[in-house]
Design an enzyme around this catalytic site. Sequence first.
Site, PDB file in Angstrom:
ATOM      1  CG  HIS A  14      34.667  16.146 -44.796  1.00 49.62           C
ATOM      2  ND1 HIS A  14      33.436  15.739 -45.766  1.00 49.62           N
ATOM      3  CD2 HIS A  14      34.333  16.613 -43.920  1.00 49.62           C
ATOM      4  CE1 HIS A  14      32.681  16.003 -44.318  1.00 49.62           C
ATOM      5  NE2 HIS A  14      33.263  15.960 -43.369  1.00 49.62           N
ATOM      6  CG  HIS A  16      32.000  21.833 -42.797  1.00 56.37           C
ATOM      7  ND1 HIS A  16      31.186  22.191 -43.220  1.00 56.37           N
ATOM      8  CD2 HIS A  16      32.355  20.634 -42.356  1.00 56.37           C
ATOM      9  CE1 HIS A  16      30.328  20.796 -43.587  1.00 56.37           C
ATOM     10  NE2 HIS A  16      31.185  19.340 -43.012  1.00 56.37           N
ATOM     11  CG  HIS A 188      28.732  15.819 -44.566  1.00 56.78           C
ATOM     12  ND1 HIS A 188      28.712  16.181 -45.496  1.00 56.78           N
ATOM     13  CD2 HIS A 188      28.871  16.288 -43.283  1.00 56.78           C
ATOM     14  CE1 HIS A 188      29.620  17.434 -45.158  1.00 56.78           C
ATOM     15  NE2 HIS A 188      29.849  16.999 -43.781  1.00 56.78           N
ATOM     16  CD  GLU A 191      29.604  13.476 -39.175  1.00 59.95           C
ATOM     17  OE1 GLU A 191      29.962  13.788 -38.620  1.00 59.95           O
ATOM     18  OE2 GLU A 191      28.810  14.497 -39.692  1.00 59.95           O
ATOM     19  CG  ASP A 269      33.966  17.864 -40.212  1.00 60.32           C
ATOM     20  OD1 ASP A 269      33.489  17.782 -41.230  1.00 60.32           O
ATOM     21  OD2 ASP A 269      33.846  17.010 -39.386  1.00 60.32           O
ATOM     22  CG  ASP A 270      33.509  21.152 -38.355  1.00 62.70           C
ATOM     23  OD1 ASP A 270      33.166  21.972 -39.286  1.00 62.70           O
ATOM     24  OD2 ASP A 270      32.821  20.266 -38.492  1.00 62.70           O
TER      25      ASP A 270
END
Length: 325
Positions: A14, A16, A188, A191, A269-270
């Site tokens: 996961h 991005h 997603h 969350e 994630d980011d």
Amino acid sequence: MARDWATLPKVELHLHLEGAAPPEFIRALAAEKGLNLGHIFAADGSYDWADFSEFLAVYEVATSVLQTPEDYTRLSEAVLRARAAEGVIYTEIFLAPQLCAADGSAWADVFAAIREGAARVPGIEARFIPIAVRHMGPDDALRVARIVADTPGASGFGLAGDERQYDVDAFAPAFALAREAGLGLTAHAGEICGPESVRATLDALSPARIGHGIAAARDPALMARLAEEGVVLEVCPGSNIALALCGSWAEHPVAALDRAGVGVTLSTDDPPYFHTSLAQEYAALNEAFGWSRKTFTRLNRLAMRAAFCDDATRTRMLERLGESA
């Protein structure tokens, strides 16, 4: 210490692509193009945001600097080199055609450029999962699904963005099209919304994996369903803590989900937005829950079995992961 975990072979499902762009990379690219993006950076040079909505807005402004296939080649190479330096041997990366190729006719060139950048980095395997941005609506998601279904080299299809927007049932046609094309499916959910978001996503889209999904820990019946159906969660603890979705590492539900038999994997994630790295995540989870190299290897092997890749790649990566004592 984070450096103590950097050499452990890892799988990350996961991540991005645009969200993994280092702020210094975006600033340099903006300078090359004569663009002023100063308002999205804090005084220390990091991305500047205060809440989930502002995070999404800053994310989209930063992504707007990426305008040509060559920009994406450079970004892909930079992101993969950073992952490899952390011991990642296999990663699946989300990318949004709605952000990187607003004109669908340019998508093939952008996607080829991204894969070219990844191919420049030795020692790590990358697969790519184009996603629809949820808050851009179900009609556009269906358009993206059609584009992705005709894209050689795409490994999956996903749904990301603001899960507070639109009824998830509205995205079922896009997922049906992607499923028919043989793509792995992930979405997603759970969350920033509650367990009902996870349950509705399972009912409407039947994905193999759920991005985040941490809200399921508040619903024992839902955890039992996830475990029984073998739906794997792409958990991103550092992201959840940065977004104030849980108060601390010790309070994060990833350990409870694991104890309940839910398949959990670990990702960032980011990472530059959340001031984290995969090695930092491992160090924090080791401190919070006493997780050992053996635990992390077990979770990485589970992630590899849940990966959207061919069997030969899966077998090769499982061999590299080994069985840590």
